[in-house]
Design a protein around this motif. Structure first.
Motif, PDB file in Angstrom:
ATOM      1  N   UNK A  89       0.842  -1.204   0.000  1.00 18.52           N
ATOM      2  CA  UNK A  89       0.000   0.000   0.000  1.00 18.52           C
ATOM      3  C   UNK A  89       0.874   1.249   0.000  1.00 18.52           C
ATOM      4  N   UNK A  90       1.888   1.294   0.847  1.00 13.93           N
ATOM      5  CA  UNK A  90       2.788   2.450   0.864  1.00 13.93           C
ATOM      6  C   UNK A  90       3.538   2.577  -0.459  1.00 13.93           C
ATOM      7  N   UNK A  91       3.962   1.442  -1.014  1.00 13.68           N
ATOM      8  CA  UNK A  91       4.703   1.460  -2.278  1.00 13.68           C
ATOM      9  C   UNK A  91       3.825   1.997  -3.410  1.00 13.68           C
ATOM     10  N   UNK A  92       2.584   1.527  -3.495  1.00 14.94           N
ATOM     11  CA  UNK A  92       1.668   1.999  -4.537  1.00 14.94           C
ATOM     12  C   UNK A  92       1.413   3.497  -4.405  1.00 14.94           C
ATOM     13  N   UNK A  93       1.198   3.938  -3.165  1.00 15.83           N
ATOM     14  CA  UNK A  93       0.891   5.352  -2.934  1.00 15.83           C
ATOM     15  C   UNK A  93       2.074   6.238  -3.326  1.00 15.83           C
ATOM     16  N   UNK A  94       3.277   5.831  -2.955  1.00 10.91           N
ATOM     17  CA  UNK A  94       4.468   6.617  -3.277  1.00 10.91           C
ATOM     18  C   UNK A  94       4.815   6.539  -4.757  1.00 10.91           C
TER      19      UNK A  94
END
Length: 381
Positions: free
Chosen positions: A36-41
């Protein structure tokens, strides 16, 4: 210093050790948090993230599908960077009710660095907070004056940064000019990739969707490819389930050996810790096996099912129903890469049949000069 937890429900990615009463990382769930953090960034918007997470069958801690609110709360949770926070929520009001979304002043909030094991780095967490703050000041797609069909899907081929919508309003001596522009171009001056006209790239994507997917000639071939992909995917998952089953038997055997040793009077303090670890590993393997077994349920894809879906898109495109076209593009376009000399689109076909997700992807590309010539000619320029 790890903090002892006094009750409460742990967030996704964590469990509470029954003996130490401290947070421990649940690696199966932590993988979801990191993604989730990777997709958002990487520039993905909430809608696009929800699509990706649901396609992979990921769930929240309480077993629900992800929504905008659950993703938002996850991204702002400091525990994921190793900081335990308490005394955050505002006091109860006169009626005895507490608003969990209303926080106290920052000075009153207590933070313990290293109070929980970190799932993501401090750097990534701070980047996510900065991005959320920027988005709050500059509302996204649903509040924009212009609708960008490729929002969250289009990226720079030179530096990898997400492309953003750019709008030059109409004035006396020049027409309205709407483009996609690399975010690094203005912010850091580290990218010299040119902006690209919105109508050119969007028309190309829509045209390729209709030409390659949404037509009767392509459907038989697509059905064959999807079913072949499904068979290959099922075979791979069957092998993975088998390997997990072998590991599960080993874990169960180790648990039984410890129980037998204790029953025979051979007890060591380390047995308790090892037993807890094995029980968690057993639970994690059982959940993963169940999840993959559900996904591995084969359902044949038919031409009729594809025709019904494609008919909907043609209707939306004919009616110029932009919001619905946006939903279809989010479902069938994986990524658009704009470089200085060419544009590349990766399409995906993802259809849900009851509990099964089937995904097939392919790419198409065009030179930027040819793209401009084609659509300038179509527009009579």
């Amino acid at each position: 210093m790890s903090v002892n937890i006094q009750g409460g429900f742990p967030p996704l990615g964590f469990d509470i050790d029954p003996d130490t009463k401290k947070y421990v990382i649940n690696e199966v769930e932590a993988k979801i948090v990191r993604e989730i953090f990777s997709l958002y960034l990487d520039g993905y918007g909430y809608r696009r993230m929800i699509t990706v997470l649901n396609q992979k069958g990921y769930k929240t801690k309480r077993g629900n599908t992800f929504g905008k609110n659950s993703i938002h709360e996850l991204l702002r949770n400091e525990k994921y960077s190793g900081t335990y926070v308490f005394n955050r929520s505002a006091s109860k009001d006169a009626f005895g009710k507490r608003n969990g979304h209303q926080a106290k002043d920052n000075e009153a909030i207590i933070r313990v660095e290293g109070g929980v094991p970190a799932i993501i780095s401090k750097e990534d967490f701070q980047k996510a907070q900065a991005k959320m703050a920027t988005n709050k000041r500059q509302p996204g797609f649903y509040k924009a004056k212009e609708i960008y069909l490729l929002s969250g899907l289009i990226f720079c081929g030179e530096c990898g940064h997400a492309l953003q919508g750019n709008h030059r309003p109409e004035c006396k001596n020049r027409p309205k000019y709407i483009t996609y522009r690399c975010g690094n171009r203005d912010r850091t001056k580290q990218c010299d990739n040119k902006e690209i006209r919105r109508e050119y790239v969007e028309m190309y994507v829509l045209h390729q969707l209709e030409q390659r997917l949404f037509n009767d000639k392509a459907i038989p071939h697509l059905v064959q490819m999807l079913n072949e992909y499904q068979l290959k995917s099922n075979t791979s998952m069957t092998k993975e389930v088998s390997e997990m089953g072998i590991n599960l038997k080993k874990v169960i055997s180790q648990i039984a050996n410890i129980i037998t040793a204790v029953e025979n009077g051979f007890f060591q303090e380390s047995y308790k810790t090892r037993m807890t670890e094995l029980e968690k590993e057993k639970q994690s393997l059982e959940i993963s096996i169940q999840h993959l077994s559900i996904k591995n349920t084969a359902v044949e894809i038919t031409e009729d099912s594809l025709r019904k879906m494609f008919k909907m898109f043609k209707q939306f495109a004919t009616e110029k129903n932009i919001p619905e076209c946006k939903k279809f593009i989010d479902s069938y376009v994986d990524k658009v890469i704009v470089s200085k000399d060419h544009l590349e689109v990766t399409f995906k076909v993802a259809f849900s049949f009851e509990q099964k997700n089937n995904i097939y992807s392919f790419k198409t590309s065009v030179k930027i000069t040819n793209l401009f010539k084609t659509y300038r000619k179509a527009a009579g320029l």
